[in-house]
Design an enzyme around this catalytic site. Sequence first.
Site, PDB file in Angstrom:
ATOM      1  N   ASP A  61       0.804  -1.222   0.000  1.00 50.82           N
ATOM      2  CA  ASP A  61       0.000   0.000   0.000  1.00 50.82           C
ATOM      3  C   ASP A  61       0.839   1.275   0.000  1.00 50.82           C
ATOM      4  OD1 ASP A  61      -2.204  -1.673   0.095  1.00 50.82           O
ATOM      5  OD2 ASP A  61      -2.255  -1.670   2.283  1.00 50.82           O
ATOM      6  N   GLN A  98       2.134  -6.163  -3.178  1.00 53.01           N
ATOM      7  CA  GLN A  98       2.554  -6.232  -1.772  1.00 53.01           C
ATOM      8  C   GLN A  98       3.831  -5.399  -1.602  1.00 53.01           C
ATOM      9  OE1 GLN A  98       1.631  -9.617  -3.260  1.00 53.01           O
ATOM     10  NE2 GLN A  98      -0.306  -8.641  -2.780  1.00 53.01           N
ATOM     11  N   GLY A 122      -4.343  -4.477  -3.900  1.00 51.65           N
ATOM     12  CA  GLY A 122      -5.360  -3.462  -4.181  1.00 51.65           C
ATOM     13  C   GLY A 122      -4.609  -2.201  -4.559  1.00 51.65           C
ATOM     14  N   HIS A 123      -4.560  -1.894  -5.852  1.00 47.94           N
ATOM     15  CA  HIS A 123      -3.765  -0.769  -6.348  1.00 47.94           C
ATOM     16  C   HIS A 123      -4.702   0.321  -6.864  1.00 47.94           C
ATOM     17  CE1 HIS A 123      -0.113  -3.643  -7.117  1.00 47.94           C
ATOM     18  NE2 HIS A 123      -0.524  -3.619  -5.869  1.00 47.94           N
ATOM     19  N   LYS A 178       1.807   2.107  -5.064  1.00 47.60           N
ATOM     20  CA  LYS A 178       2.392   1.545  -6.301  1.00 47.60           C
ATOM     21  C   LYS A 178       1.482   1.781  -7.504  1.00 47.60           C
ATOM     22  CE  LYS A 178       2.435  -2.501  -4.296  1.00 47.60           C
ATOM     23  NZ  LYS A 178       2.097  -2.116  -2.922  1.00 47.60           N
TER      24      LYS A 178
HETATM   25  P1  GDP Z   1      -0.736   0.242  -3.556  1.00 44.75           P
HETATM   26  O1  GDP Z   1      -1.311  -1.037  -3.065  1.00 44.75           O
HETATM   27  O2  GDP Z   1       0.725   0.352  -3.286  1.00 44.75           O
HETATM   28  O3  GDP Z   1      -1.064   0.535  -4.997  1.00 44.75           O
HETATM   29  O4  GDP Z   1      -1.433   1.394  -2.710  1.00 44.75           O
HETATM   30  P2  GDP Z   1      -3.006   1.522  -2.350  1.00 44.75           P
HETATM   31  O5  GDP Z   1      -3.730   1.939  -3.564  1.00 44.75           O
HETATM   32  O6  GDP Z   1      -3.469   0.302  -1.648  1.00 44.75           O
HETATM   33  O7  GDP Z   1      -2.962   2.651  -1.250  1.00 44.75           O
HETATM   34  C1  GDP Z   1      -2.433   3.901  -1.536  1.00 44.75           C
HETATM   35  C2  GDP Z   1      -3.523   4.955  -1.244  1.00 44.75           C
HETATM   36  O8  GDP Z   1      -2.936   6.233  -1.241  1.00 44.75           O
HETATM   37  C3  GDP Z   1      -4.599   5.005  -2.294  1.00 44.75           C
HETATM   38  O9  GDP Z   1      -5.793   5.378  -1.676  1.00 44.75           O
HETATM   39  C4  GDP Z   1      -4.125   6.100  -3.235  1.00 44.75           C
HETATM   40  O10 GDP Z   1      -5.187   6.745  -3.915  1.00 44.75           O
HETATM   41  C5  GDP Z   1      -3.474   7.039  -2.279  1.00 44.75           C
HETATM   42  N1  GDP Z   1      -2.329   7.814  -2.788  1.00 44.75           N
HETATM   43  C6  GDP Z   1      -1.324   7.396  -3.610  1.00 44.75           C
HETATM   44  N2  GDP Z   1      -0.396   8.375  -3.745  1.00 44.75           N
HETATM   45  C7  GDP Z   1      -0.829   9.417  -3.001  1.00 44.75           C
HETATM   46  C8  GDP Z   1      -0.292  10.711  -2.693  1.00 44.75           C
HETATM   47  O11 GDP Z   1       0.788  11.088  -3.143  1.00 44.75           O
HETATM   48  N3  GDP Z   1      -1.029  11.502  -1.849  1.00 44.75           N
HETATM   49  C9  GDP Z   1      -2.218  11.099  -1.325  1.00 44.75           C
HETATM   50  N4  GDP Z   1      -2.857  11.932  -0.498  1.00 44.75           N
HETATM   51  N5  GDP Z   1      -2.750   9.890  -1.582  1.00 44.75           N
HETATM   52  C10 GDP Z   1      -2.052   9.067  -2.397  1.00 44.75           C
HETATM   53  P1  IMO Z   2      -0.803  -4.270  -2.214  1.00 38.91           P
HETATM   54  O1  IMO Z   2      -0.327  -4.843  -3.525  1.00 38.91           O
HETATM   55  C1  IMO Z   2      -0.953  -4.542   2.129  1.00 38.91           C
HETATM   56  C2  IMO Z   2      -0.902  -8.540   3.874  1.00 38.91           C
HETATM   57  C3  IMO Z   2      -2.175  -9.001   4.570  1.00 38.91           C
HETATM   58  C4  IMO Z   2      -1.591  -9.950   5.610  1.00 38.91           C
HETATM   59  C5  IMO Z   2      -0.443 -10.593   4.859  1.00 38.91           C
HETATM   60  C6  IMO Z   2      -0.785 -11.940   4.236  1.00 38.91           C
HETATM   61  O2  IMO Z   2      -2.107  -3.563  -2.286  1.00 38.91           O
HETATM   62  O3  IMO Z   2       0.278  -3.460  -1.589  1.00 38.91           O
HETATM   63  P2  IMO Z   2      -2.236 -12.684   2.122  1.00 38.91           P
HETATM   64  O4  IMO Z   2      -3.672 -12.442   1.798  1.00 38.91           O
HETATM   65  O5  IMO Z   2      -1.293 -12.176   1.095  1.00 38.91           O
HETATM   66  O6  IMO Z   2      -1.942 -14.111   2.484  1.00 38.91           O
HETATM   67  O7  IMO Z   2      -1.991 -11.837   3.492  1.00 38.91           O
HETATM   68  O8  IMO Z   2      -0.065  -9.691   3.834  1.00 38.91           O
HETATM   69  N1  IMO Z   2      -1.095  -8.088   2.479  1.00 38.91           N
HETATM   70  C7  IMO Z   2      -1.068  -6.813   2.093  1.00 38.91           C
HETATM   71  N2  IMO Z   2      -0.946  -5.689   2.829  1.00 38.91           N
HETATM   72  N3  IMO Z   2      -1.027  -4.465   0.784  1.00 38.91           N
HETATM   73  C8  IMO Z   2      -1.127  -5.587   0.040  1.00 38.91           C
HETATM   74  O9  IMO Z   2      -1.092  -5.580  -1.304  1.00 38.91           O
HETATM   75  C9  IMO Z   2      -1.192  -6.833   0.697  1.00 38.91           C
HETATM   76  N4  IMO Z   2      -1.315  -8.102   0.278  1.00 38.91           N
HETATM   77  C10 IMO Z   2      -1.244  -8.865   1.374  1.00 38.91           C
HETATM   78  O10 IMO Z   2      -2.846  -7.916   5.160  1.00 38.91           O
HETATM   79  O11 IMO Z   2      -1.031  -9.209   6.671  1.00 38.91           O
HETATM   80 MG    MG Z   3      -2.846  -1.724  -1.834  1.00 37.16          MG
END
Ligand code: GDP
Ligand code: IMO
Ligand code: MG
Length: 421
Positions: free
Chosen positions: A8, A220, A35-36, A11
């Site tokens: 999270d 991840q 979840g991207h 990415k």
């Molecule tokens: P990922 O799994 O690495 O793709 O990240 P996620 O999408 O799960 O979580 C990142 C969260 O931060 C999402 O809600 C994005 O919309 C948000 N986000 C990403 N870059 C920025 C930023 O530079 N500023 C803010 N405020 N939000 C951001």
């Molecule tokens: P993205 O790509 C954050 C965490 C879960 C749990 C552990 C194992 O959005 O960054 P799993 O379901 O993979 O067996 O869970 O890893 N986890 C993540 N945490 N972002 C993710 O993906 C994750 N994918 C798995 O919360 O602690």
């Molecule tokens: Mg994510």
Amino acid sequence: MVGLQWGDEGKGKVVDHYAASADFVVRCQGGANAGHTVWVDGRKMVGHLLPSGAFHPDPICVIGAGVVLDLESLCEEIDALNAVGLEVEKRLRVSRLAHLVLPYHKILDRGRDRLPSMGLPIGTTGRGIGPAYSDKMRRVGLRVGDLDRGESVVRSLLQARLEEMAPVMERQGMEYPDLEATLDLLLSLGNRLQPCFVDTGHLIREAIRTGRRVLFEGAQGTLLDIDHGTYPFVTSSTSSALGLGPGSGVPSRSIEHILGVVKAYATRVGEGPFPTEEKGAHGESLREKGKEFGATTGRPRRCGWLDLPALGYSVALNGIDALALTKIDVLGGQEGLKICVGYEDMSGNEIPFTPESHVLEEVIPIYEEMVGWPEQEVGSSELPEGALRYIERIESFVGVPVVFVGTGPDRNHSVLRHGGL
Ligand code: GDP
Ligand code: IMO
Ligand code: MG
């Protein structure tokens, strides 16, 4: 492009930025646990299995051999994009070697943390990831390429798995998936996606050989890597950049740049060590302002300060050339801003970062107080003086330039430094 913390990091948004000029965007590992998120013109898009190149009209989107594929989830994502006018099925390529996530994997995964025999609870995403990778490693998994071997072959492969798992699931009081329903689901989804099933390894190697631009999207994060992360509180794949070659089928020496994505503070979902976690008001304020709730499960994320020893480890392990720093805007106006620059033990001796969870649980972070800066307008293209000092502190600690800075969630909310990548 790889996450350097516990996932999270942002990415999706960073890949989306670079995907605008990529010919191919490739997922190599993980599954629908990812979840991207990318915000495009005020609309929230979330990719679980589809590479984040899907949010642009042109890049070829590839799901490599190292991914564990939930066909239902993939079809839902494709349909959701279709509904907003983004056609992806014609430019989607899925490895015939990728293993399938089957309904019983998800049931087992969701029951996992209730079972004393499974050891410590992990707080998985419940997407069947661990059980699917277990079957793969035990060499009993079903792969995408099995789907066109005819109904009787698929039935017997599936039947063998369900017969093995039935007593286990019954003993644990889990609902038991029906063979015929599972078979129908697999064959119908497989039939729909059949044109996408190809030899993606060959496709990507040829793309690289002919000078096309290929972007690999990590899922991840490094500290969730099965070997080099905080085991057992990890995912079940190689989620550092070390997994890129095996997960996609290209020699690692073909990779020109490795960009690491790091959030300006730290978050973690699920269980496991988190030395800089803030359980009180500071953590709450980061969660509120950063909207730190899971993109896959909606769970509140644990929040804390940026951990430079952990970041240094991830930079070294992955061979990072440059950093993308996201969510700097969230730290604007943040009270008590600090950054972890080392660890010590109970006796005050300095100790290095280690991914060994039982040791990391016990370390005491050493902090530097940082001069904060006032809250800026979201998406600002100027970085305030305090933010620049913060970024420079990161660069000097890990010895790698920050080339991309996220200043808001929208795809255009970023500032490039050092000429970008
Ligand atoms: P990922 O799994 O690495 O793709 O990240 P996620 O999408 O799960 O979580 C990142 C969260 O931060 C999402 O809600 C994005 O919309 C948000 N986000 C990403 N870059 C920025 C930023 O530079 N500023 C803010 N405020 N939000 C951001
Ligand atoms: P993205 O790509 C954050 C965490 C879960 C749990 C552990 C194992 O959005 O960054 P799993 O379901 O993979 O067996 O869970 O890893 N986890 C993540 N945490 N972002 C993710 O993906 C994750 N994918 C798995 O919360 O602690
Ligand atoms: Mg994510």
